[in-house]
Design an enzyme around this catalytic site. Structure first.
Site, PDB file in Angstrom:
ATOM      1  N   LYS A  89       0.833  -1.204   0.000  1.00  0.00           N
ATOM      2  CA  LYS A  89       0.000   0.000   0.000  1.00  0.00           C
ATOM      3  C   LYS A  89       0.867   1.254   0.000  1.00  0.00           C
ATOM      4  O   LYS A  89       1.996   1.222   0.489  1.00  0.00           O
ATOM      5  CB  LYS A  89      -0.871   0.015   1.252  1.00  0.00           C
ATOM      6  CG  LYS A  89      -1.996  -1.000   1.222  1.00  0.00           C
ATOM      7  CD  LYS A  89      -2.657  -1.033   2.574  1.00  0.00           C
ATOM      8  CE  LYS A  89      -4.164  -1.161   2.453  1.00  0.00           C
ATOM      9  NZ  LYS A  89      -4.796  -1.126   3.775  1.00  0.00           N
ATOM     10  N   TYR A 145      33.200  10.208  13.452  1.00  0.00           N
ATOM     11  CA  TYR A 145      32.294   9.878  14.562  1.00  0.00           C
ATOM     12  C   TYR A 145      33.013  10.112  15.889  1.00  0.00           C
ATOM     13  O   TYR A 145      34.237   9.955  15.985  1.00  0.00           O
ATOM     14  CB  TYR A 145      31.851   8.412  14.472  1.00  0.00           C
ATOM     15  CG  TYR A 145      30.888   8.155  13.332  1.00  0.00           C
ATOM     16  CD1 TYR A 145      29.526   8.327  13.507  1.00  0.00           C
ATOM     17  CD2 TYR A 145      31.351   7.758  12.085  1.00  0.00           C
ATOM     18  CE1 TYR A 145      28.637   8.103  12.471  1.00  0.00           C
ATOM     19  CE2 TYR A 145      30.468   7.533  11.036  1.00  0.00           C
ATOM     20  CZ  TYR A 145      29.115   7.707  11.237  1.00  0.00           C
ATOM     21  OH  TYR A 145      28.237   7.488  10.199  1.00  0.00           O
ATOM     22  N   LYS A 171      33.512  15.282   5.958  1.00  0.00           N
ATOM     23  CA  LYS A 171      32.327  15.502   6.803  1.00  0.00           C
ATOM     24  C   LYS A 171      32.525  14.780   8.123  1.00  0.00           C
ATOM     25  O   LYS A 171      32.920  13.615   8.132  1.00  0.00           O
ATOM     26  CB  LYS A 171      31.072  14.965   6.109  1.00  0.00           C
ATOM     27  CG  LYS A 171      29.792  15.188   6.915  1.00  0.00           C
ATOM     28  CD  LYS A 171      28.559  14.864   6.083  1.00  0.00           C
ATOM     29  CE  LYS A 171      28.242  13.391   6.100  1.00  0.00           C
ATOM     30  NZ  LYS A 171      27.168  13.029   5.152  1.00  0.00           N
ATOM     31  N   LYS A 173      30.854  14.142  12.290  1.00  0.00           N
ATOM     32  CA  LYS A 173      29.590  14.100  13.011  1.00  0.00           C
ATOM     33  C   LYS A 173      29.639  15.032  14.217  1.00  0.00           C
ATOM     34  O   LYS A 173      30.670  15.135  14.892  1.00  0.00           O
ATOM     35  CB  LYS A 173      29.303  12.671  13.493  1.00  0.00           C
ATOM     36  CG  LYS A 173      29.338  11.653  12.370  1.00  0.00           C
ATOM     37  CD  LYS A 173      28.285  11.957  11.308  1.00  0.00           C
ATOM     38  CE  LYS A 173      28.259  10.928  10.193  1.00  0.00           C
ATOM     39  NZ  LYS A 173      29.411  10.999   9.272  1.00  0.00           N
ATOM     40  N   ASP A 202      27.513  16.915  10.403  1.00  0.00           N
ATOM     41  CA  ASP A 202      26.275  16.141  10.350  1.00  0.00           C
ATOM     42  C   ASP A 202      25.791  15.927  11.781  1.00  0.00           C
ATOM     43  O   ASP A 202      26.455  15.243  12.570  1.00  0.00           O
ATOM     44  CB  ASP A 202      26.579  14.797   9.672  1.00  0.00           C
ATOM     45  CG  ASP A 202      25.357  13.913   9.529  1.00  0.00           C
ATOM     46  OD1 ASP A 202      24.314  14.226  10.144  1.00  0.00           O
ATOM     47  OD2 ASP A 202      25.443  12.897   8.822  1.00  0.00           O
ATOM     48  N   ALA A 203      24.668  16.544  12.134  1.00  0.00           N
ATOM     49  CA  ALA A 203      24.161  16.443  13.509  1.00  0.00           C
ATOM     50  C   ALA A 203      23.326  15.183  13.724  1.00  0.00           C
ATOM     51  O   ALA A 203      22.781  14.971  14.813  1.00  0.00           O
ATOM     52  CB  ALA A 203      23.343  17.689  13.866  1.00  0.00           C
ATOM     53  N   GLU A 228      24.316  19.313   8.142  1.00  0.00           N
ATOM     54  CA  GLU A 228      23.444  18.205   7.694  1.00  0.00           C
ATOM     55  C   GLU A 228      22.603  17.625   8.821  1.00  0.00           C
ATOM     56  O   GLU A 228      23.044  17.579   9.968  1.00  0.00           O
ATOM     57  CB  GLU A 228      24.349  17.112   7.096  1.00  0.00           C
ATOM     58  CG  GLU A 228      23.627  15.842   6.674  1.00  0.00           C
ATOM     59  CD  GLU A 228      24.550  14.851   5.950  1.00  0.00           C
ATOM     60  OE1 GLU A 228      25.428  15.306   5.184  1.00  0.00           O
ATOM     61  OE2 GLU A 228      24.395  13.642   6.168  1.00  0.00           O
ATOM     62  N   GLU A 254      18.296  12.604   4.332  1.00  0.00           N
ATOM     63  CA  GLU A 254      18.860  11.260   4.514  1.00  0.00           C
ATOM     64  C   GLU A 254      17.874  10.277   5.140  1.00  0.00           C
ATOM     65  O   GLU A 254      17.889   9.088   4.828  1.00  0.00           O
ATOM     66  CB  GLU A 254      20.119  11.362   5.380  1.00  0.00           C
ATOM     67  CG  GLU A 254      20.761  10.033   5.677  1.00  0.00           C
ATOM     68  CD  GLU A 254      21.950  10.171   6.607  1.00  0.00           C
ATOM     69  OE1 GLU A 254      22.717  11.139   6.465  1.00  0.00           O
ATOM     70  OE2 GLU A 254      22.109   9.315   7.491  1.00  0.00           O
ATOM     71  N   HIS A 311      23.603   9.965   0.349  1.00  0.00           N
ATOM     72  CA  HIS A 311      24.171   9.295   1.512  1.00  0.00           C
ATOM     73  C   HIS A 311      24.562   7.869   1.128  1.00  0.00           C
ATOM     74  O   HIS A 311      23.935   7.270   0.252  1.00  0.00           O
ATOM     75  CB  HIS A 311      23.118   9.251   2.622  1.00  0.00           C
ATOM     76  CG  HIS A 311      23.509   8.423   3.812  1.00  0.00           C
ATOM     77  ND1 HIS A 311      23.088   7.124   3.985  1.00  0.00           N
ATOM     78  CD2 HIS A 311      24.288   8.720   4.875  1.00  0.00           C
ATOM     79  CE1 HIS A 311      23.583   6.648   5.122  1.00  0.00           C
ATOM     80  NE2 HIS A 311      24.317   7.599   5.685  1.00  0.00           N
ATOM     81  N   GLU A 330      29.539  10.882  -1.497  1.00  0.00           N
ATOM     82  CA  GLU A 330      30.097  10.638  -0.172  1.00  0.00           C
ATOM     83  C   GLU A 330      30.946   9.372  -0.272  1.00  0.00           C
ATOM     84  O   GLU A 330      30.563   8.426  -0.958  1.00  0.00           O
ATOM     85  CB  GLU A 330      28.957  10.413   0.832  1.00  0.00           C
ATOM     86  CG  GLU A 330      29.443  10.013   2.217  1.00  0.00           C
ATOM     87  CD  GLU A 330      28.296   9.880   3.236  1.00  0.00           C
ATOM     88  OE1 GLU A 330      27.175   9.481   2.853  1.00  0.00           O
ATOM     89  OE2 GLU A 330      28.551  10.180   4.420  1.00  0.00           O
TER      90      GLU A 330
HETATM   91 MG    MG Z   1      23.784  12.322   7.600  1.00  0.00          MG
END
Ligand code: MG
Length: 376
Positions: A89, A145, A171, A173, A202-203, A228, A254, A311, A330
């Site tokens: 659906k 990270y 990039k 985090k 990137d938050a 981001e 993303e 992404h 990326e």
């Molecule tokens: Mg991201």
């Protein structure tokens, strides 16, 4: 091409080069899809996985989508997609979109191997792209990270490695540490990548309205590549409020998975078509057919293809960026081994990369990943 066998397994993955650092139980599905087409005396097998960040999809693949694909008869990847979605659906994308996207990746790998073409060439042929256009694309290295200990030292080391690999943009985090510490982390990245517009943050969708406002004010003077995944992906009110006070580029999309959601983001998220970046993940958006619906939906509304920087950070997305002349790719050179990054021996030239030239996606040129798929 007929799919005659599908194998799937859930695999632990780590956000870190050192995969002994835990990533909250993060997993991905790997799939091997055997076809009835024979090349060089062996059946053609397509491989795929669930990209990064949204966990394995074992139940959905095994119980729902693999049986439909096995029953579909002779199909190409687009026909296979319609067969997999039969009876579904509208709405409720949840993560079935990731299950379908995982199988879709393997279908394209198989289809390109059947034609003896690298995937980006097959896609250009198939979708009317310019076959003579150069295949290389703009790329940035993704990672950064938060480390559980010695964060700033280890981050600095990671940034140095990425720079030495030839990347010119990166990039990292933010959002997992207090803002003051995040600003120190950005300083570390800026030291390795000092050119204006070379560092994105990137938050990971962690900010509420207040945190988003504070972060936007602190980031404004830093000339970042983009900011981001600021807030909850469906909190368009906060997204729009931040866009109204942050004049530099924002990246979003993303964690949205359909053309309908993409239209909502465009209508209510406050994004600016002249500067903002769209990071929908082709694998998470029901695979290439779903991703192309999103591109089409937003092109109709005045977005450029160059705004799309998908992404993923792996080889499949690299082929997609090249084939559809998207803004850039990326690349996860260190994170998510062995899924992230380029094939063995591939290099970065002044921040640009070229997809592998082997038939298919080129996973066979990545020894550790090929070995993992081989276990299926
Ligand atoms: Mg991201």
């Amino acid at each position: 091409m007929r799919v005659v066998d599908i194998r799937e397994r859930s695999i632990d993955i780590s956000r870190y080069r050192d995969s002994s650092i835990l990533s909250g139980g993060l997993t991905t599905s790997i799939v091997a899809l055997t076809t009835d087409v024979v090349r060089n005396g062996r059946p053609v097998v397509g491989y795929g996985f669930s990209s990064m960040g949204r966990f394995a999809q074992s139940g959905l693949i095994r119980e729902r989508f693999a049986p439909r694909l096995l029953a579909a008869g002779d199909v190409d990847p687009l026909g296979a997609w319609a067969a997999m979605m039969k009876g579904e659906k509208p709405g409720g994308h949840g993560e079935r979109c990731v299950a379908v996207g995982t199988l879709d990746m393997a279908l394209w790998d198989a289809a390109a191997k059947v034609e003896g073409l690298p995937l980006h060439r097959l896609l250009r042929q198939r979708f009317g792209g310019d076959a003579s256009a150069p295949a290389d694309v703009e790329a940035y290295a993704s990672g950064g990270y938060l480390y559980p200990d010695n964060d700033l030292l280890r981050l600095a080391d990671e940034m140095r490695v990425l720079r030495d690999l030839g990347y010119r943009r990166v990039k990292i985090k933010i959002g997992a540490a207090p803002l003051a510490q995040d600003l120190k982390r950005i300083e570390v990245a800026l030291k390795a990548f000092p050119e204006p517009g070379s560092v994105a943050v990137d938050a990971m969708n962690t900010c509420d309205a207040t945190q988003g406002r504070l972060a936007a004010a602190a980031l404004s003077p830093l000339n970042l590549m983009w900011f981001e995944d600021i807030c909850d992906p469906l909190d368009f009110e906060t997204q729009a409020a931040i866009a109204a006070l942050y004049g530099k580029p924002i990246a979003a999309g993303e964690a949205l998975f359909s053309a309908a959601e993409a239209r909502l983001l465009d209508s209510h998220g406050g994004l600016r078509r002249d500067r903002d970046i769209l990071v929908f993940d082709p694998v998470h958006c029901y695979g290439l057919p779903g991703y192309l619906q999103i591109i089409e939906a937003l092109e109709v509304r005045g977005w450029s293809r160059r705004a799309f920087w998908p992404h993923g950070g792996h080889l499949f997305c690299l082929h997609v960026v090249s084939a559809f002349d998207l803004g850039g790719a990326e690349v996860n050179p260190l994170s998510f081994p062995p899924f992230g990054g380029l094939a063995d021996g591939m290099s970065v030239a002044e921040g640009r990369v070229t997809p592998p030239d082997a038939p298919g996606i080129g996973f066979e040129g990545k020894a550790a990943l090929a070995a993992l798929f081989g276990t299926l």
